[in-house]
Design an enzyme around this catalytic site. Structure first.
Site, short mmCIF file in Angstrom:
data_model
loop_
_atom_site.label_atom_id
_atom_site.label_comp_id
_atom_site.label_asym_id
_atom_site.label_seq_id
_atom_site.Cartn_x
_atom_site.Cartn_y
_atom_site.Cartn_z
N GLY A 191 -2.98 0.34 3.09
CA GLY A 191 -2.80 -1.04 3.48
C GLY A 191 -2.79 -1.18 4.98
O GLY A 191 -2.99 -0.20 5.72
N SER A 192 -2.58 -2.39 5.47
CA SER A 192 -2.58 -2.64 6.91
C SER A 192 -1.35 -2.05 7.59
O SER A 192 -1.39 -1.74 8.78
CB SER A 192 -2.65 -4.14 7.19
N GLU B 270 0.64 3.50 3.98
CA GLU B 270 -0.19 4.33 3.10
C GLU B 270 0.60 4.61 1.84
O GLU B 270 1.83 4.76 1.89
CB GLU B 270 -0.57 5.64 3.80
N ASP C 292 2.51 -13.59 -1.16
CA ASP C 292 1.25 -12.84 -1.03
C ASP C 292 0.77 -12.41 -2.41
O ASP C 292 0.38 -11.27 -2.62
CB ASP C 292 1.44 -11.62 -0.12
N LYS D 148 5.35 4.47 -1.02
CA LYS D 148 4.78 3.62 0.01
C LYS D 148 5.39 4.03 1.35
O LYS D 148 6.57 3.80 1.60
CB LYS D 148 5.08 2.15 -0.28
#
Length: 443
Positions: A172-173, A176, A296, A190
């Protein structure tokens, strides 16, 4: 396209997956803008002052270029188009900000205290000026030390040495995601990037919020927290149950967005089950006290277990709201699934999740990526959605009552006005009724 006006919507068939071309009225063929900034033009266009000249030059000389140079020029055109969209988005934001400030001044004048403010401003000393309302906290529990105490007391504090990291399974931004082994169990880990904490002064608070939010959840369709390593910046790790498939992959296969389907579309009853489970998960979050809004919601943030049951995940953008409270934190989420009031940086509440769900439900019904029938980039989509002119193409119901009911639910869920959108208890009831009617539905 306007969701409220079926006559103006591009429609796709549920079973034939027919896609109509973009109407001329929705946009014009892409061209490189001539309004790029001078610095950008000079660096990218090799001294030419007008990008349109470059475009004409490229067209006339493209046959003389190597494939590598042609690819570079194509990438340049795409980048310039993105910059054009971003300039339009910033212009729209500025205009909306000016309109809002003008509205505030009109109200102040109407209420009779504008003159009072202007006449007395000289008497106010600088050191006495304080905000009348403090900014709202990120959440009710955004302090890391509090979360550490909770984790130790409740047995979900994990030492880094207990985790055996395996292969990376996601990127992801800000993090990882690895497959890991913890106490003999496969888990997903995560790992928040250390750079995220170092570059963001609120990084630790956001991390604490995500962990604390997950620790509260006890719902079948919300991702289960196993524990966390609470030692940022190097070991800000969130450990959850291990799942390998997202709703996006289940629907569309792996890889980037494609117009042509590369995997079989799951049967309609199965897609409706996933929609109902998502709605149940969001109903649980919204009925939490205080309310939890996800902010989101999108298919890549929704996982499926081995039996293909849903797990709503990624609470990095989640927010707590007390009764009647509105959030105002700028755009948060992903443009394609983002509610117009969030794009416009207006106050919003949990109904922004209902909008996102409406887009996801339509995606589940049609089998198409949102806005795949257009050639718009994310910024252009944001501009059109914010103006109320664009929604994804819906399925053509062909006098099918069940599909017509689904389309009605989709369109009211992404209504321009949040107050018109249903609550998730209502969405859940309607989806249950539609699902029951599938008993006699012939595919």
């Amino acid at each position: 396209m306007n969701a409220g006006s079926p006559a103006h919507q591009k429609k796709t068939s549920l079973f034939s997956l027919w896609r109509s071309p973009v109407a001329a009225a929705t946009g014009s063929p892409k061209a490189i803008s001539s309004s790029s900034s001078p610095n950008h033009s000079s660096s990218c266009c090799r001294g030419l002052n007008n990008c349109e000249i470059l475009n004409a030059t490229v067209v006339s000389q493209s046959h003389q270029l190597s494939p590598r140079h042609k690819q570079q020029l194509e990438e340049l055109e795409i980048e310039l188009e993105k910059q054009k969209e971003l300039r339009g988005l910033y212009k729209m934001r500025m205009q909306r900000t000016q309109d809002y400030l003008r509205y505030c001044l009109e109200i102040a004048q109407e209420k009779g205290f504008l003159n009072s403010i202007l006449n007395n401003c000289d008497d106010i000393e600088e050191d006495t000026i304080k905000p009348s309302i403090p900014p709202p906290p990120l959440s009710n529990h955004s302090d890391l030390s509090t979360v550490v105490d909770q984790a130790m007391s409740n047995g979900w504090y994990i030492e880094t040495r207990e985790i055996e990291l395996q292969e990376k399974i996601g990127q992801g931004s800000t993090a990882e995601i690895y497959r890991g082994i913890w106490r003999g169990l496969d888990v997903a880990v995560k790992c928040i990037s250390p750079e995220f904490f170092e570059s963001n002064e609120n990084g630790i608070s956001y991390f604490a919020q995500e962990v604390e939010t997950l620790s509260r959840q006890r719902h079948r369709f919300v991702l289960h927290l196993m524990g966390a390593c609470l030692d940022p910046p190097n070991h800000g790790w969130i450990v959850t149950e291990f799942m390998t498939t997202t709703l996006k992959e289940w629907m569309h296969g792996s890889g980037k967005r494609k117009k042509e389907r590369t995997v079989d579309l799951p049967p309609l009853p199965e897609r409706l089950k996933r929609a109902l489970e998502i709605s149940q998960a969001l109903q649980y979050l919204h009925e939490h006290k205080p309310v939890i809004i996800h902010r989101d919601l999108k298919p890549s943030n929704i996982f499926l277990d081995d039996a293909f049951h849903v797990r709503v995940a990624d609470f990095g953008h989640a927010r707590f709201l007390t009764d009647g409270q509105m959030a105002l934190t700028g755009e948060t989420g992903t443009y394609v699934y983002m509610a117009p009031e969030v794009i416009r940086c207006e106050p919003y509440n949990e109904k922004c999740d209902v909008y996102s769900f409406g887009v996801i439900l339509n995606e589940l019904i049609t089998g198409d990526h949102p806005y795949i029938e257009t050639d718009y980039g994310p910024s252009r989509i944001a501009l059109e959605v914010a103006d109320g002119n664009l929604r994804p193409a819906i399925a053509e119901h062909q006098n099918d009552q069940l599909l017509e009911e689904l389309n009605e639910l989709i369109q009211i869920s992404w209504d321009e006005h949040p107050a018109n959108r249903p609550s998730f208890p209502t969405v859940t009831r309607r989806l249950r009724a539609i699902q029951e009617s599938l008993t006699n539905y012939e595919l």
